[in-house]
Design an enzyme around this catalytic site. Structure first.
Site, mmCIF file in Angstrom:
data_model
loop_
_atom_site.group_PDB
_atom_site.id
_atom_site.type_symbol
_atom_site.label_atom_id
_atom_site.label_comp_id
_atom_site.label_asym_id
_atom_site.label_seq_id
_atom_site.Cartn_x
_atom_site.Cartn_y
_atom_site.Cartn_z
ATOM 1 N N THR A 182 0.829 -1.206 0.000
ATOM 2 C CA THR A 182 0.000 0.000 0.000
ATOM 3 C C THR A 182 0.862 1.254 0.000
ATOM 4 O OG1 THR A 182 -1.728 1.245 1.160
ATOM 5 C CG2 THR A 182 -0.200 0.018 2.540
ATOM 6 N N ARG A 183 0.322 2.316 -0.588
ATOM 7 C CA ARG A 183 0.961 3.629 -0.473
ATOM 8 C C ARG A 183 -0.064 4.622 0.052
ATOM 9 N NH1 ARG A 183 -0.365 3.723 -6.264
ATOM 10 N NH2 ARG A 183 -1.476 5.659 -6.678
ATOM 11 N N HIS A 207 -8.352 2.094 4.764
ATOM 12 C CA HIS A 207 -9.727 2.254 5.202
ATOM 13 C C HIS A 207 -10.375 0.873 5.323
ATOM 14 C CE1 HIS A 207 -9.358 6.557 4.949
ATOM 15 N NE2 HIS A 207 -8.900 6.470 3.704
ATOM 16 N N HIS A 213 -9.868 -1.930 2.476
ATOM 17 C CA HIS A 213 -8.605 -2.670 2.406
ATOM 18 C C HIS A 213 -8.367 -3.511 3.655
ATOM 19 C CE1 HIS A 213 -7.291 0.091 -1.017
ATOM 20 N NE2 HIS A 213 -7.507 -1.110 -1.497
ATOM 21 N N ARG A 253 -7.833 -4.130 -7.468
ATOM 22 C CA ARG A 253 -8.104 -3.512 -8.761
ATOM 23 C C ARG A 253 -7.148 -2.345 -8.953
ATOM 24 N NH1 ARG A 253 -14.358 -3.209 -10.096
ATOM 25 N NH2 ARG A 253 -13.809 -1.029 -10.212
ATOM 26 N N ASP A 254 -6.662 -2.184 -10.173
ATOM 27 C CA ASP A 254 -5.770 -1.073 -10.510
ATOM 28 C C ASP A 254 -4.560 -0.982 -9.573
ATOM 29 O OD1 ASP A 254 -5.021 0.969 -12.202
ATOM 30 O OD2 ASP A 254 -6.035 2.528 -11.049
ATOM 31 N N ALA A 284 -1.090 -0.443 -8.173
ATOM 32 C CA ALA A 284 0.055 0.391 -8.573
ATOM 33 C C ALA A 284 -0.248 1.279 -9.768
ATOM 34 C CB ALA A 284 1.297 -0.455 -8.857
#
Ligand SMILES: [Zn+2]
Length: 393
Positions: A200-201, A205, A208, A294-295, A297
């Site tokens: 994660t970056r 919430h 996740h 989903r999506d 990076a």
């Protein structure tokens, strides 16, 4: 199983450690003092650190042209091992003349700082930025932060193996900076035979948290592994994120089943290819499973929603070794009275607590907590305070 292989063999079979110790280190320090120096930037320092600690095993230095070309064209090294993003050192013309003929170069993080490593130069080659942009990022749009960083880097790549004197200095999160050998050791001590890694970056919430816990239901342990190298200027700063993770862990995570450690990589925003790169690195840290949302990076709308999940199908499962766990977007559903995803909840969007990133930022900036179904109040409060501090600057 030897300690190095617990609970999964590193990529290529053995864990790399480039960090010299004792007399060998003293010799390097002495030698480096008389070598031409090259100051490398934050992103390159991240790569150096990742290489030094074995997070990029089996790489032992900055890659050669043959491997570079091979990765761009086939997502494999010349020896056939899967690899998705080149790790090269680009040098600008303004520095090249100083180090032109040197067979060894001392790398340093700042002009007046002591050298961190010696690079044993094996070759120099011209970086094909256009080709690299299209292969790795699937675009050559300079608005893409990864492409921008690529074009900002030097035009000549210097390849060679590294002998590392010291890791880049970090004053923050010292207790969370576990090397792959250390995370493997931690997993072994806890008896975890299967571990899922979460990249994660962002602050975490409920959505996740839910995905991580779904994954944890089927493995022994969870490694929350936030990326703490360079990110975009508008991403949430590392110290704020870390406070959020700590608040979540202290309130909502089982301590014998979950741990936080830092992933020192710089963010590329390369979407699908970075998902593969992230997965391989997490295997080196000892993860047997890796969450791919989903999506993953991604940035902007450069990648399709499921591209980062689909790209795993381009490899034979034993090529990567680590098992991807693909997840949908999740949310709290008022009718289900619980977290779910389009896969598990049959209701309409109106019944689901879904907020856009823009909306959440707006609420936090106004000092309002998002609904508890979206964000843990402890996390919301940290983000609200951070926004207030930022506004005061
Ligand atoms: Zn529902």
């Amino acid at each position: 199983m030897t300690d190095d292989l617990w609970p999964i063999a590193p990529h290529g079979g053995s864990l790399v450690n480039l960090l010299a110790t004792g007399a060998q280190r003293d010799t390097l320090v002495e030698e480096a003092a008389n070598l031409p120096k090259l100051t490398i930037n934050e992103r390159e320092l991240s790569d150096l650190e990742m290489l030094a600690i074995g997070a990029l095993s089996p790489l032992t230095g900055f890659q050669t042209e043959a491997d570079y070309r091979s990765i761009l064209e086939t997502m494999h090294l010349t020896d056939g091992l899967a690899w998705a993003i080149p790790v090269v050192l680009g040098v600008g013309d303004e520095h090249l003349h100083r180090i032109s003929a040197a067979s060894s170069i001392a790398l340093t993080g700042a002009n007046d700082a002591p050298p961190l490593a010696i690079l044993r130069v094996s070759e120099r080659f011209a970086r094909d930025k256009h080709e690299e942009a299209l292969s790795v990022y699937r675009t050559d749009d300079l608005e893409h932060p990864g492409v921008k960083a690529l074009y900002d880097a030097g035009d000549t790549c210097i390849a060679g193996s590294l002998e590392v004197i010291a890791l880049p200095d970090h004053e923050d999160f010292v207790n969370y900076r576990l090397t792959p050998a250390e995370t493997r050791d931690a997993f072994r001590q806890r008896g975890w035979r299967t571990v899922v890694g979460f990249q994660t970056r962002n602050p975490i919430h409920r959505a996740h948290e839910y995905i991580q816990k779904c994954a944890l239901e089927i493995v022994d342990g969870l490694l929350v592994h936030p990326l703490m190298g360079a990110t975009k200027a508008d991403d949430v700063p590392p110290d704020v994120r870390m406070r959020c993770y700590e608040a979540l862990f202290s309130g909502y995570y089982p301590h014998d089943r979950a741990m936080i450690s830092i992933f020192p990589a710089a963010m590329r925003y390369a979407g699908p290819r970075e998902a593969i790169w992230h997965a391989i690195a997490r295997k080196n840290y000892g993860c047997t499973h890796f969450i791919v949302g989903r999506d993953h990076a991604g940035v902007g709308s450069y990648y399709g929603t499921y591209d980062a999940q689909k790209i795993f199908e381009e490899f034979e499962p034993d090529e990567l070794g680590i098992t991807p766990l693909r997840f949908e977007h999740s949310f709290f559903c008022l009718k289900c009275e619980g977290m779910g995803s389009p896969k598990t909840c049959p209701h309409e969007d109106d019944d689901r607590v879904i907020l856009s990133g823009t909306k959440v930022r707006e609420m936090l900036r106004a000092g309002d907590r998002p609904p508890i179904e979206f964000s843990r109040p402890e996390v919301a409060d940290i983000l609200i305070a951070a926004m207030r501090d930022q506004a005061a600057v």
